[in-house]
Each structure stands twice: as C-alpha cells, then as structure tokens.
Scaffold this active site. Structure first.
Site, PDB file in Angstrom:
ATOM      1  CG  ASP A 183     -71.458 -73.720 -58.108  1.00  0.00           C
ATOM      2  OD1 ASP A 183     -72.284 -73.095 -58.810  1.00  0.00           O
ATOM      3  OD2 ASP A 183     -70.849 -73.207 -57.148  1.00  0.00           O
ATOM      4  CG  ASP A 210     -73.069 -69.032 -74.017  1.00  0.00           C
ATOM      5  OD1 ASP A 210     -73.505 -68.473 -75.044  1.00  0.00           O
ATOM      6  OD2 ASP A 210     -71.864 -69.277 -73.833  1.00  0.00           O
ATOM      7  CE  LYS A 220     -72.595 -69.397 -58.768  1.00  0.00           C
ATOM      8  NZ  LYS A 220     -71.523 -70.276 -58.223  1.00  0.00           N
ATOM      9  CE  LYS A 272     -70.285 -74.735 -54.054  1.00  0.00           C
ATOM     10  NZ  LYS A 272     -69.459 -73.971 -55.025  1.00  0.00           N
ATOM     11  NE  ARG A 291     -64.116 -70.076 -46.734  1.00  0.00           N
ATOM     12  CZ  ARG A 291     -64.268 -68.788 -47.007  1.00  0.00           C
ATOM     13  NH1 ARG A 291     -63.208 -67.971 -46.954  1.00  0.00           N
ATOM     14  NH2 ARG A 291     -65.444 -68.302 -47.336  1.00  0.00           N
ATOM     15  CB  THR A 301     -75.112 -63.765 -52.114  1.00  0.00           C
ATOM     16  OG1 THR A 301     -74.132 -64.771 -52.292  1.00  0.00           O
ATOM     17  CG2 THR A 301     -76.487 -64.355 -52.200  1.00  0.00           C
TER      18      THR A 301
HETATM   19  O1  C5P Z   1     -66.150 -71.754 -47.310  1.00  0.00           O
HETATM   20  P1  C5P Z   1     -67.576 -71.332 -47.452  1.00  0.00           P
HETATM   21  O2  C5P Z   1     -68.535 -72.126 -46.582  1.00  0.00           O
HETATM   22  O3  C5P Z   1     -67.764 -69.850 -47.292  1.00  0.00           O
HETATM   23  O4  C5P Z   1     -67.911 -71.719 -48.960  1.00  0.00           O
HETATM   24  C1  C5P Z   1     -69.151 -71.432 -49.514  1.00  0.00           C
HETATM   25  C2  C5P Z   1     -69.223 -71.950 -50.916  1.00  0.00           C
HETATM   26  O5  C5P Z   1     -70.438 -71.490 -51.477  1.00  0.00           O
HETATM   27  C3  C5P Z   1     -68.116 -71.464 -51.836  1.00  0.00           C
HETATM   28  O6  C5P Z   1     -67.919 -72.499 -52.816  1.00  0.00           O
HETATM   29  C4  C5P Z   1     -68.721 -70.244 -52.463  1.00  0.00           C
HETATM   30  O7  C5P Z   1     -68.180 -69.955 -53.723  1.00  0.00           O
HETATM   31  C5  C5P Z   1     -70.164 -70.685 -52.607  1.00  0.00           C
HETATM   32  N1  C5P Z   1     -71.136 -69.598 -52.710  1.00  0.00           N
HETATM   33  C6  C5P Z   1     -71.249 -68.611 -51.754  1.00  0.00           C
HETATM   34  N2  C5P Z   1     -72.194 -67.633 -51.925  1.00  0.00           N
HETATM   35  C7  C5P Z   1     -72.979 -67.661 -52.998  1.00  0.00           C
HETATM   36  C8  C5P Z   1     -72.885 -68.654 -53.953  1.00  0.00           C
HETATM   37  C9  C5P Z   1     -71.932 -69.618 -53.772  1.00  0.00           C
HETATM   38  O8  C5P Z   1     -70.543 -68.615 -50.759  1.00  0.00           O
HETATM   39  N3  C5P Z   1     -73.918 -66.758 -53.126  1.00  0.00           N
END
Ligand code: C5P
Length: 231
Positions: free
Chosen positions: A62, A67, A64, A35, A212, A121
């Site tokens: 990603d 517009d 999003k 992503k 992460r 979220t």
């Molecule tokens: O590091 P981690 O597993 O928390 O990363 C989650 C990824 O998913 C990040 O790129 C974050 O921006 C994205 N994301 C999220 N919650 C959402 C939408 C996207 O954590 N509702």
C-alpha cells in the site's frame, strides 16, 4: 493461485519488522492477507515483504504511487518483481499515468492486482472544497473510480459507505477494497464512519482492510477467526 479463503486484509501498521513478524506468525496465511504501508515499508523495505511472503502470505503493498507515468510504471515493475499480490496508485495521477501503470505489469506471469485511490477518505467536504475540483466530493469519487476502470485498473480503495454506489455504477467484477471496518461491539478508534465486516460485504466490498481490531486484539488469530466466521 492464491488459496486464501477470506476477504480480510490485515493492516500491519507497525514502525518496524519485529512486531509485524510476530503478528504474521500468529496468523494463518489461508485465513487473511497482509497490508504493508508506507511506515513499515520505509523502515524495513523489500526484505520484510519477502519474509511475509515466505510465510505464505499474499501482500498488499500500500504505497499509493503518484508521480509521472514513467516513474510510477517503474515502481510497479519493482513491486511486481517483489511478487506482491496487490499494489495501488492515486487515480488523480491521470489517464496517462494509469495507462502506463497497467501497461507496466500487463503480460507478467503473476502481475499484482492494480487498485486506485480516489479521494482520500480522511478528507471532508471542507478539505475537498479547498482543492477547487468541480462538483462534490462524492461525484469526484465516482468520476475517478470510473476513470480507473476505463484505464484497466482492477478496483479502487473506497470507504464502506461508498461501496454500494460504486458497486452499482462500476459492475460486479470491479474490486472494492474497504477500510473503516469494525466488528460489532469493538471500538471505532479514530475511524469516523464504520461498518461491520458483514455490512461491508453486503454493501459490495470485495476486500476488507482491518487493522486495530486484529492487531491490538489480545488474541489476533481469534479476532480474525471471529470476523471470518461472521461472513
Ligand atoms: O486500524 P484500522 O482498522 O483503522 O486500520 C485501517 C487501515 O486502513 C490503516 O492502515 C489505514 O491507514 C488504512 N486506510 C484507512 N482509510 C482509508 C485508506 C486506508 O483507514 N481511506
């Protein structure tokens, strides 16, 4: 046709190309997808996406989009030209924007999967109340997900906690893309409500966005392999 044997999408949350490519080079393109979000894309642009694709990865762009219909349709045509596997738009852009999005890529030989964002979220009930929508945050998520499906989108992004109720109301073929995933025993970081990969799949998730736990692992390939093996 993609031959990826995993629901995992690894979030390349990096400010520049070098660490993103370093991670991609450590991973197997049949064992995950990647992503690319706003930070990395704004810094490095289509060239980075092309590099990742030339390594064999399916890319979820990603960005999003949100517009007016004509602008979002154009952005999606550009994403499709770039050859990305998945792209997304805010469902709150409304029916005409969603239909223009679907029309923009319909009939292309390899259109990206088109996914909707319902309610971010990161928002809690207080943030939501300030926007003065009708009903509860949960009702809004369901309403927007239903609108996305009615307009021909292939799925929505949702929290793993929302996956079970969305799966039940939207049917088996609608894709649920869920972040907030943490393998058992790993740190939650700033995510508040997390599910393990297996729990998320059991709840109905189609794709798992994992950042992460893989990107910060000492051995990212091994971390990915452990997640895949847990499924
Ligand atoms: O590091 P981690 O597993 O928390 O990363 C989650 C990824 O998913 C990040 O790129 C974050 O921006 C994205 N994301 C999220 N919650 C959402 C939408 C996207 O954590 N509702």
């Amino acid at each position: 046709m993609s031959n990826v044997d995993s629901p995992v999408i690894v979030a390349l949350d990096y400010p520049e190309m070098a660490p993103a490519l370093e991670l991609a080079n450590a991973l197997d393109p049949t064992a995950c997808r990647l992503k690319v979000g706003k930070e990395l894309f704004t810094a490095e642009g289509p060239a980075l996406v092309e590099r990742l694709q030339s390594l064999g990865f399916d890319v979820f762009l990603d960005l999003k989009f949100h517009d007016i219909p004509n602008t979002v349709a154009g952005a999606l045509r550009s994403a499709a030209d770039l050859g990305v596997w998945m792209a997304n738009v805010h469902v709150s852009g409304g029916r005409r924007m969603l239909e223009a999005s679907v029309d923009a890529i319909a009939g292309l030989p390899k259109p990206p999967l088109l996914i909707g964002v319902t309610v971010l979220t990161s928002m809690d009930a207080g943030d939501f109340a300030e926007l003065a929508y009708r009903g509860s945050l949960e009702e809004q998520v369901l309403r927007l997900a239903g609108l996305a499906r009615d307009c021909g989108l292939q799925g929505v992004v949702c929290s793993a906690q929302e996956a079970a109720s969305l799966r039940e109301s939207l049917g088996a073929s609608f894709a649920l893309v869920t972040p907030g995933i943490r393998p058992a025993g790993s740190v939650a970081d700033d995510q508040r409500r997390v599910l393990t990969p297996a729990e998320a799949v059991a709840a109905g998730a189609s794709y798992l966005v994992v950042g992460r736990p893989i990107t910060r692992a000492e051995d990212p390939a091994a971390a990915l392999q452990a997640i895949n093996a847990s499924l």
